[in-house]
Design a protein around this motif. Sequence first.
Motif, PDB file in Angstrom:
ATOM      1  N   THR A 133       5.778  41.965   8.834  1.00  0.00           N
ATOM      2  CA  THR A 133       6.940  41.113   9.083  1.00  0.00           C
ATOM      3  C   THR A 133       8.077  41.917   9.717  1.00  0.00           C
ATOM      4  O   THR A 133       8.144  43.139   9.602  1.00  0.00           O
ATOM      5  CB  THR A 133       7.469  40.468   7.785  1.00  0.00           C
ATOM      6  OG1 THR A 133       8.020  41.493   6.947  1.00  0.00           O
ATOM      7  CG2 THR A 133       6.369  39.725   7.044  1.00  0.00           C
ATOM      8  N   TYR A 173       5.414  43.674   4.074  1.00  0.00           N
ATOM      9  CA  TYR A 173       6.809  43.235   4.109  1.00  0.00           C
ATOM     10  C   TYR A 173       7.635  44.418   4.591  1.00  0.00           C
ATOM     11  O   TYR A 173       7.816  45.397   3.884  1.00  0.00           O
ATOM     12  CB  TYR A 173       7.254  42.785   2.718  1.00  0.00           C
ATOM     13  CG  TYR A 173       8.727  42.414   2.662  1.00  0.00           C
ATOM     14  CD1 TYR A 173       9.262  41.482   3.548  1.00  0.00           C
ATOM     15  CD2 TYR A 173       9.572  43.005   1.728  1.00  0.00           C
ATOM     16  CE1 TYR A 173      10.608  41.145   3.501  1.00  0.00           C
ATOM     17  CE2 TYR A 173      10.923  42.668   1.673  1.00  0.00           C
ATOM     18  CZ  TYR A 173      11.435  41.741   2.568  1.00  0.00           C
ATOM     19  OH  TYR A 173      12.771  41.413   2.536  1.00  0.00           O
ATOM     20  N   GLU A 214      12.599  37.905  -1.008  1.00  0.00           N
ATOM     21  CA  GLU A 214      11.595  37.672   0.036  1.00  0.00           C
ATOM     22  C   GLU A 214      10.229  38.242  -0.366  1.00  0.00           C
ATOM     23  O   GLU A 214       9.195  37.622  -0.120  1.00  0.00           O
ATOM     24  CB  GLU A 214      12.070  38.267   1.365  1.00  0.00           C
ATOM     25  CG  GLU A 214      13.251  37.508   1.949  1.00  0.00           C
ATOM     26  CD  GLU A 214      13.663  37.971   3.332  1.00  0.00           C
ATOM     27  OE1 GLU A 214      14.370  37.213   4.015  1.00  0.00           O
ATOM     28  OE2 GLU A 214      13.301  39.100   3.740  1.00  0.00           O
ATOM     29  N   ALA A 215      10.255  39.415  -0.973  1.00  0.00           N
ATOM     30  CA  ALA A 215       8.975  40.028  -1.369  1.00  0.00           C
ATOM     31  C   ALA A 215       8.284  39.183  -2.440  1.00  0.00           C
ATOM     32  O   ALA A 215       7.056  39.029  -2.426  1.00  0.00           O
ATOM     33  CB  ALA A 215       9.213  41.451  -1.865  1.00  0.00           C
ATOM     34  N   LEU A 219       6.688  36.301  -0.728  1.00  0.00           N
ATOM     35  CA  LEU A 219       5.461  36.725  -0.029  1.00  0.00           C
ATOM     36  C   LEU A 219       4.328  36.961  -1.018  1.00  0.00           C
ATOM     37  O   LEU A 219       3.165  36.660  -0.730  1.00  0.00           O
ATOM     38  CB  LEU A 219       5.713  37.997   0.781  1.00  0.00           C
ATOM     39  CG  LEU A 219       6.622  37.853   2.002  1.00  0.00           C
ATOM     40  CD1 LEU A 219       6.677  39.173   2.764  1.00  0.00           C
ATOM     41  CD2 LEU A 219       6.159  36.735   2.922  1.00  0.00           C
TER      42      LEU A 219
END
Length: 207
Positions: free
Chosen positions: A10, A36, A49-50, A53
């Motif tokens: 990403t 990531y 965000e992690a 994901l």
Amino acid sequence: MKLRGLYAITDSTLLAGKFLPYVEAALEGGVTLLQYRDKSGDDARRLREAEALRELCERYGTRLIINDDAELAARLGVGVHLGQTDGPLSPTRALLGPKAIIGSTCHAQLDLAEQAVNEGASYVAFGRFFNSSTKPGAPSCSLGLLDEARRTLHLPVCAIGGITLDNAAPLVAHGADLLAVVHGLFGAESTAEVTRRARAFNELFKS
Ligand SMILES: Cc1ncc(COP(=O)(O)OP(=O)(O)O)c(N)n1
Ligand SMILES: Cc1ncsc1CCOP(=O)(O)O
Ligand SMILES: [Mg+2]
């Protein structure tokens, strides 16, 4: 699990406003590893965000790798990718345990790869192989190095840097097990095109 196929990475700038739909589109097409990679330094955002994901990856059976940050990887129970200045491998292996996937950047140097193997890496990454707008300053690397790596290392070999569907086939022919891609995958105009590209990258490993 065999580490072979597409390694999607990403990019927070490239994926701004379409982060999860584009990642999911890639997973839909088939991704062996998802990294990531976020350079914002915003810890709260990185954790949020992690975690998102990790949930997506669990749904698709994809292994998640955190770039640079072994502590975050340990917190989430996922793998990590470490560059030469991102911390030592052996303590990271001790922290994450024997089953974790740990990758190591080896630029264009086999000696770095041998060291990474000895210190417990799960795969070694070489590159950049082509011009990269994501990391233009990365040292350049030749197909000959891939041949040599394939011959001497008994570990999955990852190629990175400027890889697209138009230039990827020789990397696989010269022994790359993993193709790590940012722009060549996520630079697409639509989620449908991301999925198509992911499928096409995976096709390269079938011949
Ligand atoms: C699969 C893979 N290979 C190489 C890198 C580059 O790592 P590094 O040299 O630490 O550079 P940054 O990505 O942290 O800018 C990578 N991330 N992933
Ligand atoms: C992180 C990294 N390390 C070497 S090249 C590179 C960038 C890969 O991105 P792209 O696939 O867009 O060239
Ligand atoms: Mg790094």
